[in-house]
Every structure is written in structure tokens, then in C-alpha cells.
Design an enzyme around this catalytic site. Structure first.
Site, short mmCIF file in Angstrom:
data_model
loop_
_atom_site.label_atom_id
_atom_site.label_comp_id
_atom_site.label_asym_id
_atom_site.label_seq_id
_atom_site.Cartn_x
_atom_site.Cartn_y
_atom_site.Cartn_z
N HIS A 60 -5.91 -6.05 -4.26
CA HIS A 60 -4.91 -4.57 -4.00
C HIS A 60 -3.87 -4.73 -5.49
O HIS A 60 -3.63 -3.60 -5.86
CB HIS A 60 -4.12 -4.70 -2.79
CG HIS A 60 -3.57 -3.35 -2.70
ND1 HIS A 60 -3.09 -2.78 -1.11
CD2 HIS A 60 -2.53 -2.75 -3.20
CE1 HIS A 60 -2.44 -1.86 -1.25
NE2 HIS A 60 -2.34 -1.79 -2.18
N HIS A 119 6.13 -2.10 -5.94
CA HIS A 119 4.70 -2.64 -5.76
C HIS A 119 4.10 -1.63 -7.06
O HIS A 119 4.37 -0.54 -7.08
CB HIS A 119 4.19 -2.21 -4.11
CG HIS A 119 3.04 -2.07 -4.59
ND1 HIS A 119 1.73 -3.19 -3.98
CD2 HIS A 119 2.16 -0.74 -3.29
CE1 HIS A 119 1.23 -2.79 -3.77
NE2 HIS A 119 0.43 -1.26 -3.66
P1 13P Z 1 1.86 5.31 -1.19
O1 13P Z 1 1.24 6.64 -1.64
O2 13P Z 1 2.03 5.87 0.11
O3 13P Z 1 3.24 4.65 -1.49
O4 13P Z 1 0.82 4.73 -1.04
C1 13P Z 1 0.33 4.19 -2.05
C2 13P Z 1 -0.55 2.19 -2.38
O5 13P Z 1 0.05 1.70 -3.67
C3 13P Z 1 -0.11 2.25 -0.85
O6 13P Z 1 -0.72 0.84 -1.09
ZN ZN Z 2 -1.05 -0.17 -2.78
#
Ligand code: 13P
Ligand code: ZN
Length: 275
Positions: free
Chosen positions: A211, A140
């Protein structure tokens, strides 16, 4: 400890996190990465495990029972992964029900796996089944150009797929199944995990409106390369739209069909509509 960090899959994980940071996809703690470890990889590092308490995952992933994952920590910065991996990442084990996890290594200064753990694990479960066990990496990232497009393109799989395919000839070869789009949702929970994993049954790429992106792949090279290819295509589209709103020429549906025949990929007709 040092032996774990020298292991090939841990080195590959760290390098990928660093590559993502260098691309500018990981401001602050943005983004997260997970890798489903092979049985022999887990066996080779088990002597270093110090299991913590079981914790609820927040969703159910029964097909991942007893699997081990290498995962980035919640609130941890990708820019720190390569210089302080034992503080930034961890290995987790899933219990026999697929409802709970426990940290077995890493996050030496405390913390927990990424807040997107439900999405990572539900995607792993779907992709493991769909690929016959080949897919091991879920990534991600907060990719600026792809995010920018979610403000101006309709949030439809067929539009994102076709527009991004048209921006670079290699795109339909790299992601022939297309791209799914998740409308804006609250991140970090089960609902967005369910919506994303539903799209992952069909695609290797899911865009999260306003996002970022989730991608899945067999190894670090393929998964990083997929994120890179989609985001570069989005960058070209942003540049093109910034120059003028229309195109003088582009890759036509018939061009895509010819490409598919020569490159031996199947390009679904649902994306080859006349505009
Ligand atoms: P984390 O730091 O919990 O991995 O969250 C980062 C993020 O991109 C949430 O979508
Ligand atoms: Zn994120």
C-alpha cells in the site's frame, strides 16, 4: 479566505503536498497529509472559521481534545492542492472528548477529511506524547519502491530496517530508530490505525504492506525529507536486487557502530545482526 492561504503553515502544507505530487507518490487521490496546528496559528485564523456539524472520528483520541488540524480531503488529488487549496484541504477541530471532529474551514465544495483520519489522529496522539509535543506532521504516500519491496522482503521490522539502512550511509542517521512494518490490512479504519500507531510508539516510519508508507515528523521539511530518504533507499535496493540478488560488498554491522559513534546516534543492536 485569502488571508488563511497566505499563512506560513498553510503555505508550507501546500508546498509539501505539491512536492509529493512531483515525486510521483500521489496518483489520483492517493496519499494524505495532516498538520497539528499551534495554538497561535489557530488563533490567527479563527475569524475565518465557519464550523460544520460534529462527526464521529471512528476512534478515540482523548489527548488531542480541542486540537486543530490542517488535513487533505478524502478523494482529493494532491496535484490540485496548490491550484485549488480551498477545495482540496480543510481545517478540523477535535471536540473535548476526542471522539468527534468538525470542519471549521475549507472543502468549500463539500466533502470530508481523508478516509485515513483515524490513522492520522492516532499517530498524532502517539507521536505528540513520545516527542514532548514536537511532532506535528503525519504524512501518508504511495511510494512505489517501498511498496515493491513488500512483495519480496519478509514483512519484519528488523529486515526492512537493516536492508534500507545498508542502501545509503545517511539512512541510519536519518531514521536511527528503524522502520515498522504493518502486514496487509483493510485501509481507512480503526484496526489499521491501531496497528500503525502501535508501531509509531517505537518508530517514525511505518510501511503498509502492498500500500504505502506513513511517516511522522516535527515540521514539513523533516517529514518530507524522511519520506524521501526512505523511498530513495528503497529505490536503490530495488535497483540492486534487479542487477543481482546478492551484494559483493556492503556496510557491515561494525561500520554502523562506527558511524553511530561519530554521528552521535543510537543504533539498536537488534538491527545489527550477523547475516
Ligand atoms: P483519501 O483520498 O481518503 O485520503 O484516501 C487515499 C489513500 O491513500 C487511502 O489510503
Ligand atoms: Zn493510501
Amino acid at each position: 479566505m485569502s488571508k488563511i492561504l497566505e499563512t506560513g503553515f498553510v503555505q508550507g502544507f501546500i508546498r509539501m503536498a505539491d512536492d509529493g505530487w512531483k515525486q510521483g507518490w500521489h496518483e489520483r487521490n492517493g496519499g494524505n497529509l495532516s498538520y497539528r496546528m499551534k495554538t497561535q496559528e489557530a488563533e490567527s485564523v479563527k475569524e475565518y472559521f465557519e464550523p460544520k456539524d460534529w462527526q464521529p472520528i471512528g476512534t478515540s483520541v482523548p489527548k488531542l481534545a480541542k486540537e486543530y488540524f490542517l488535513v487533505t480531503g478524502s478523494g482529493k488529488y494532491f496535484r490540485n492542492v496548490s491550484i485549488n487549496p480551498q477545495d482540496s484541504i480543510c481545517m478540523i477541530e477535535i471536540d473535548e472528548t476526542g471522539e468527534n471532529y468538525r470542519i471549521v474551514w475549507g472543502l468549500v465544495n463539500g466533502g470530508r477529511p481523508t478516509s485515513e483520519l483515524p490513522s492520522h489522529l492516532m499517530n498524532h496522539e502517539v507521536k505528540m506524547a513520545a516527542s514532548g509535543g514536537k511532532h506535528r506532521v503525519i504524512y501518508h504516500a504511495h511510494t512505489a519502491n517501498t511498496i515493491a519491496l513488500t512483495f519480496v522482503l519478509p514483512l519484519e521490522d528488523r529486515i526492512f530496517t537493516r536492508e534500507l539502512w545498508e542502501m545509503a550511509t545517511e539512512c541510519p542517521v536519518v531514521f536511527p530508530d528503524g522502520i515498522g512494518v504493518v502486514p496487509w490490512m483493510v485501509p481507512g479504519g480503526r484496526d489499521i490505525a491501531v496497528a500503525t500507531s502501535e508501531l509509531m510508539k517505537k518508530y517514525d516510519v511505518a510501511v503498509w504492506a502492498h500500500h504505502g508508507m506513513f511517516v511522522s515528523g516535527e515540521d514539513f521539511d523533516l517529514t518530507f525529507g524522511l519520506m524521501h530518504t526512505v523511498e530513495k533507499s528503497a529505490e536503490i535496493l530495488v535497483k540492486m536486487l534487479s542487477m543481482r540478488p546478492d551484494k559483493l560488498q556492503t556496510i557491515s554491522p561494525q561500520n554502523f557502530r562506527d558511524l553511530a559513534a561519530d554521528f552521535h546516534v543510537n543504533l539498536p543492536e537488534e538491527f545489527l545482526y550477523e547475516k
